[in-house]
Scaffold this active site. Structure first.
Site, PDB file in Angstrom:
ATOM      1  N   GLU A 298       0.811  -1.221   0.000  1.00 35.57           N
ATOM      2  CA  GLU A 298       0.000   0.000   0.000  1.00 35.57           C
ATOM      3  C   GLU A 298       0.843   1.271   0.000  1.00 35.57           C
ATOM      4  O   GLU A 298       0.569   2.212   0.736  1.00 35.57           O
ATOM      5  CB  GLU A 298      -0.955  -0.007   1.207  1.00 35.57           C
ATOM      6  N   ASP A 372      -8.779  -8.389   3.747  1.00 36.58           N
ATOM      7  CA  ASP A 372      -8.475  -7.342   4.734  1.00 36.58           C
ATOM      8  C   ASP A 372      -9.573  -7.230   5.778  1.00 36.58           C
ATOM      9  O   ASP A 372     -10.381  -6.313   5.721  1.00 36.58           O
ATOM     10  CB  ASP A 372      -8.299  -6.003   4.006  1.00 36.58           C
ATOM     11  N   GLU A 400     -12.878  -1.645  12.012  1.00 33.48           N
ATOM     12  CA  GLU A 400     -12.763  -0.940  10.733  1.00 33.48           C
ATOM     13  C   GLU A 400     -13.889  -1.314   9.769  1.00 33.48           C
ATOM     14  O   GLU A 400     -14.464  -0.444   9.130  1.00 33.48           O
ATOM     15  CB  GLU A 400     -11.406  -1.258  10.094  1.00 33.48           C
TER      16      GLU A 400
END
Lengths: 715, 715
Positions: A298, A372, A400
């Site tokens: 990332e 993820d 998240e």
């Protein structure tokens, strides 16, 4: 009013003036007076005094915590003395280093609690183990277990049990939903927030023995002398609770703060820089734990920038750590921005060729799933496929993708689901004594038992922040708790952990305990139903808050939502069989066999692996479209059920906590309907079918729902 | 142990188990038992009961606060009753709406406290005034004043007394140093943090009656239905404390969320959009306060984007507010990125031509100084130069330029220095009864007395955050307190406010009160000495934390440090006389006369207005260079003195607060030396002179110091 009653009165007034509602700060370490007098008296007879023979900062923590806890639970003064003499009815803390018949089954963190000469003895091979035993004894009392004939022995199955904090230098927390970072870097090292110690106590109570204090998207600041001093001040607070500090490192630090021209891991100057830096750290933090690294992921730089591989990078840091008792935790969360590739496959493709090439001080840290931290993912195919490389598992405690601090999602079932899945990496053969699986579960990979790893570790991305109650949603404290308990013993059940937590934190009233435990156990499946049922995933844009299954533009294809669900007029889902990306081939044949066939693939993983026709009849008897609608609608309706259930425990929990959770459930209900409406209205454009009875078509349009999301994209 | 003592014991254990150190949460509303028994008994005789005749949410807040406060201070139960009957020795709360001889001098927020028929009466024309009176009575007790023959009357000199929160939608606070935003937007409206109410109580105790909850760099989110509902939930909590809510607005909102093609303030559709939006807000927040606007400033859009001026923009919003009791607060903080211009002059140039052109519902909000909240600034030349336009003053409570939450800077002297400065805007003539000035002080501009403004307002940029103690540095609570007290009455002295705050918050021991008050009063000048002595300003880059007087690169010249100090081989300082930018000409002739001549210009403003030779001899007898060095060195040394002074109060303040402040002073001392070294090493390159005796040359080099700053620029 005489003097005494006057004094009582002042105390009462003080209590009321300070608003003594439960603000959640004490977590599960509440130590309120046990209301059941018989039980309290019974405990009291076994807790007349505490004997601390040896002395060390960690043993002092153990004795101090026991004293504070028992005094609170039992409402009487309990002295700490150095020898029991002939006294009975006390608690003796003792380190029992020499191996003997009693402690031979314990590892260095394991404790025993037993009765000896009418005293409770808490013992283990190290002072840390005694600290863990002290918390275990307190837990017995808090959960109402008998102690008069107590006989417990427990050793953690995993050696390194860590929290990972994604905390930034400016106090923000990446994916944090409970305030700012606990670490006040501008105030450290001179100002020590008393909260640091309470953080350490809470972790120690679970057996968590390490913490990575900074974000994996790391700042090089932490490797400067200025910041090492700050980190050392935190380490000093954590040390008496057996917690070691670790740092995430920025791979190009030798360039950015070292002034070198390269960060090539094979460059001698670079290697020397890391060796010197590591030495500098250990000089002030002698029990420093080591480095966590996110590299070539990332946008974070890494060894591949210099034509090297992950092992080259990790081994360089391992060499720097060679003189010390420290680890490299190298993350396997990598994926290239390749529009043709399947992100699912990336970590496996990059890491399996490196199996056996890592230094013995390196452990590769793998997220539970291949993508993820979705509300539900199949396990990462790396587990079981790196037999020569110790792997640790990284799970996400912070919510998240599971509703921030608003949605009530008890995560133990998420963690357990992955840990208990069978990788079949050693084929079908059962290990001795293991009946239902081949013995090659993810848990057995992680705890080292399958491949004989010496290094074993588990990491949870923390959900803590500066909010008074630590986790924003009071119910999210249970996720921190569950992570810690499972890190110690992954065989504990989600239900037992939930029950323990409720009794320690909220109420011991049996009916309320049962109601809340049941809510917790159902909460994750309810969330999945309205959020990502049947193996859907990642219906988000960057904000990760509100539904955006239509999101189709991004700098990378795998940062869009449509990449994951692949809705079209024919059907829905990501074909990862041989006719598609063939990601399934990364699993062992036994796993492939289970998941390869859409007829037999378990429904929770169906759309993870298959593109399924809208009209396909599923094992439930409903078509895909009808089943999706059923899940979205019943999922959202279930939040209404959660509200009703929660309302029933009102008399048994603290009013402030009751009101807080009630408020969050109102919002969760509203947002669950939002999720439902977003999905069904969007997918309906492809499925071109009506909402099946008895469900009612949403009153708003797809554009209405899209508009609502847009609000949260505004600055 | 009998039942009673057992119970006391449980309480004590509870207290100790919960760590009853002072965490600062209660601010100045502590209400701890008064230790002096004689004094307590005396107060008790006057506080046997509370009479609440009328009823309203605000009056209930008043009675409730009084009851809680008195019970805490006096350690006894105090009933709230509806009528005194013949009883004496109580407190009567009463609204006295009809003008009469007793209340004629009070304005609508003003209160009277007096003895009538052997009861204390708290009275005013509105329920809000009674609330303020209740807090005033509590303050009398907290500061040890007599109440038996109490006779007080007080009315605020300024009508709108507001906090401005620069809080963002994601929970961060621009220039916040005490954690995250207090407002949990993701949880609202359903979850109400109990802290919202305590925030309202603290503000009401000072007479603050409004709060702008979002950043002036505003998000359009707050104007969506979704967010208006959240804001309304906050307003409901604040209303019973007399606090109205205001919103910062994003000027192009009609485009971004309204779907219009323009945000031109003269466009009928745009005007209709704002009128409708305002109506929508008032529907759910009937006492909504109005809009705060940052437009055409630092990249924020505004009316100039459409060829309109500030008055056009403000008046459009005023028209939308016309049906309601709401205001437009239009900020004058503007400056163009013109390399040739003097930023100092920009606001005056843009705004004075618009004097008289603003709607009667508009007030122009002017920062205290012409630049941006420096540790010391001359007053903004707008004050006194907009006689037909109500001006409010905006001061900064949060310590953006005064050391974040680390440096101890008591700000009342900063606020007072500006308020008391004479603008001479009506020439030299003294107003009746005013001896030392012409009467045209900034305070008299702001409070409306000079130009007869009907609208009067004062705004403080809040220093509050989610930190348990609200302000990070416990001493910074005093700045919130001082702002509120001065907003009510700008004639209060810095010293009296400090003393009050210390007694209410830290200790009533006379010696300790004197020591801490003295520290507070000296703290700002000490900071100025090591930070920006003699009129230096803005030695920062974007981070506003560490010294960077050498900073010379930015996207705009006025965002560099060298723009402000203009060091060269000849000397130092910004020539703002006729030979330079001539900014001084924006002041009245009397002010120009004082500041125009470097021989007579007061030293604190010297380098604000003059470029002075390094070797110029100042009124102190030292050259500029020697004087600068003297200030930097003695400033830093004074922090050592602060540490010594603070150490002396150890026995008299709470241990947790003592330790916290001690830690911060250690850091402040280290950073003061950092400032000193940065400045002297950097300026020495221009001055080319040695550090004068008795001061020692810094041991580190300029490069060392620059390196230290660089750390704080790393991600």
């Amino acid at each position: 009013m005489n003097k005494l009653t006057g004094w009582i009165f002042s105390l009462l007034v003080l209590l009321s003036a300070n608003g003594f509602a439960d603000d959640g700060y004490r977590l599960w370490l509440k130590y309120d007076l046990i209301k059941d007098v018989a039980k309290r008296d019974d405990y009291t007879r076994s807790a007349q005094f505490i004997v601390l023979k040896e002395n060390s900062p960690i043993l002092k923590s153990a004795a101090g915590e026991l004293q504070m806890g028992l005094q609170g639970l039992l409402g009487k003064s309990i002295p700490i003395i150095t020898s029991a003499g002939n006294r009975k009815g006390g608690i003796i803390l003792t380190v029992d280093e020499v191996p003997n018949v009693d402690n031979q089954m314990l590892n260095s963190d394991g404790y025993r609690i037993f009765i000896k000469q009418a005293n409770i003895t808490i013992s283990g091979k190290t002072d840390k183990s005694v600290l863990y035993g002290a918390f275990a004894l307190l837990r017995q009392l808090q959960t109402g277990q008998p102690v008069r004939t107590i006989s417990l022995a427990s050793s953690p199955k995993i050696r390194y049990r860590l929290l990972n904090h994604w905390d930034n230098t400016n106090g923000t927390i990446e994916r944090g939903y409970a305030g700012e970072s606990l670490w006040k870097w501008y105030e450290l090292p001179a100002t020590i927030d008393p909260r640091y110690r309470d953080y350490a106590r809470a972790n120690a109570s679970l057996g968590i023995n390490g913490t990575v204090v900074n974000n994996v998207n790391a700042s090089a600041r932490f490797l400067t002398a200025e910041y090492i001093e700050k980190v050392a001040a935190l380490a000093n607070v954590f040390r008496p609770y057996g917690i070691r500090i670790y740092l995430s490192v920025y791979f190009p630090a030798p360039k950015t703060i070292g002034g070198l021209k390269t960060a090539d891991p094979l460059d001698p100057e670079v290697r020397k820089w890391w060796a010197d830096k590591t030495k500098e750290i250990y000089k002030v933090i002698p029990d420093f734990g080591g480095f966590l690294v996110k590299a070539n992921s990332e946008g974070e730089p890494g060894p591949q920038d210099y034509g090297r591989n992950h092992a080259d990078g990790a081994n360089m840091l391992a060499a720097a750590l060679a003189p010390y008792d420290g680890l490299v935790m190298w993350r396997a969360f990598v994926y290239k921005a390749d529009p043709k590739a399947d992100r699912f496959k990336a970590a496996y493709e990059e890491f399996t060729p490196l199996d056996g090439k890592f230094d013995k001080k390196v452990i590769v840290q793998v997220k539970n799933g291949p993508i993820d931290f979705q509300p539900r993912e199949p396990f990462s195919p790396l587990f079981g496929n790196m037999p020569q490389t110790p792997l640790s598992i990284e799970v996400q405690i912070t919510q998240e993708y599971t509703g921030f601090a608003t949605h009530w999602v008890y995560e133990a079932p998420i963690f357990k689901e992955c840990l208990e899945t069978d990788t079949y990496s050693k084929g079908k053969k059962n290990l001795p004594g293991v009946a239902k699986s081949s013995g090659s579960t993810v848990a057995n990979v992680i705890d080292g038992s399958l491949n004989g790893y010496e290094l074993t570790a588990i990491a949870g991305v923390a959900n803590t922040g500066s909010d008074r109650n630590w986790t924003g949603n009071p119910m999210a404290q249970a996720n921190w708790y569950a992570f810690g308990r499972l890190a110690w013993d992954h065989t504990l059940s989600s239900e037992n952990i939930a029950e323990e937590w409720v009794k320690m934190t909220l109420t011991t009233e049996p009916k309320a305990v049962a109601t809340i435990t049941n809510l917790m156990l159902k909460s994750r499946e309810i969330y999945v139903n309205y959020n990502t049922p049947l193996g859907l995933s990642r219906p988000w844009s960057g904000v990760h808050f509100a539904p955006e299954p239509w999101q189709n533009r991004s700098s990378r294809p795998d940062w869009t939502a449509i990449y994951y669900h692949r809705a079209d007029s024919a059907g829905l889902g990501f074909d990862r069989t041989a006719t598609g990306s063939n990601a399934l081939s990364q699993y062992s044949p036994e796993v492939q066999q289970k998941w390869n066939n859409p007829e037999t693939c378990p429904l929770p993983y169906l759309l993870w692996f298959h593109h399924v026709s809208w009209t396909k009849k599923l094992s439930t008897g409903r078509t895909l479209w009808d089943e999706l609608c059923t899940r979205f609608y019943t999922g959202a309706d279930s939040v209404g059920w959660m509200q009703q259930q929660w309302a029933q425990v009102k008399p048994d929990v603290d009013p402030a906590i009751f009101a807080d959770v009630s408020g969050r459930l109102i919002t969760q209900y509203k947002e669950a309907i939002w999720w439902r409406d977003a999905w069904v209205l969007y997918l309906q454009e492809y499925a071109r079918q009506p909402i099946p009875a008895p469900f009612k078509k949403p009153e708003r349009t797809l554009d209405d729902v899209k508009g609502l999301v847009d609000i949260y994209q505004l600055r």
